[in-house]
Design an enzyme around this catalytic site. Structure first.
Site, PDB file in Angstrom:
ATOM      1  CG  HIS A  38       9.021 -15.454  32.314  1.00  0.00           C
ATOM      2  ND1 HIS A  38       9.279 -14.291  31.776  1.00  0.00           N
ATOM      3  CD2 HIS A  38       8.908 -15.252  33.517  1.00  0.00           C
ATOM      4  CE1 HIS A  38       9.501 -13.368  32.834  1.00  0.00           C
ATOM      5  NE2 HIS A  38       9.286 -13.906  34.005  1.00  0.00           N
ATOM      6  CE  LYS A 105       2.063  -1.830  30.095  1.00  0.00           C
ATOM      7  NZ  LYS A 105       2.037  -1.284  28.570  1.00  0.00           N
TER       8      LYS A 105
END
Length: 195
Positions: A38, A105
């Site tokens: 990212h 998650k």
């Protein structure tokens, strides 16, 4: 609650039909990305560069897979979800490059939730502890971007078939399973232990 099986790439109007609690299986191309990938994407875009992969209509899996090198390529060994909240600051960036589904998650925050509403995106919860099972749905590892970041942090591209099941945990209408569970739990605590 419904079960859907979708081909990737996806469109915002498809994703806007998903609701919290729906079950989804995916077929097609999925990319992994964690913290370093990212950061790399943000750096390239902020410098006016082009990403080496096309994520328009794509699926980004917050995962650091274990991949084994073979004579003729790569084999996926395990691919399980990692904690998505770390990627919260990148929600808008990911939306603007065209990602439609994020798998991970633990959910993401309110900034991501608003981004999902604005851009027709959704967040899918992958069951922790099912990394081997998920890897069985990987038909082929297509390649790796930024391998210098290391196996877990590099961006992997793989072809999947019946990849899932994933639960829609944050939808494009603004619902969040995590928020609703927290609110329910807080109410029970208040009911059980009134001041």
């Amino acid at each position: 609650m419904k079960t859907v099986r979708w081909e990737i790439p996806l469109k915002a109007e498809m994703v806007r039909k998903l609701e919290v609690g729906d079950i989804i299986y995916l077929n097609g191309l999925v990319y992994t990305a964690r913290d370093m990938a990212h950061l790399k994407m943000r750096t390239i875009i902020s410098e006016g560069g082009m990403l080496p992969v096309n994520l328009e209509g794509g699926v980004l899996f917050h995962a650091g897979p274990v991949v084994k090198k073979r004579d003729e390529g790569w084999e996926m060994v395990v691919v399980g979800p990692t904690t998505s909240m770390r990627m919260e600051p990148f929600a808008k960036l990911v939306a603007e490059i065209g990602v439609k589904l994020i798998i991970g998650k633990g959910g993401m925050g309110e900034y991501s939730q608003q981004t999902f509403v604005d851009h027709g995106m959704a967040y899918l919860q992958a069951a922790p502890g099912c990394a081997v099972k998920l890897a069985q749905s990987v038909e082929k590892v297509l390649g790796v971007t930024w391998p210098e970041l290391g196996m877990a942090e590099a961006m992997w591209a793989f072809e999947v078939r019946n990849f899932g099941p994933f639960v829609v945990a944050m939808d494009a209408a603004g619902r969040s399973l995590y928020r609703e569970i927290t609110e329910t739990a807080q109410k029970k605590i208040t009911d059980w232990f009134p001041l």
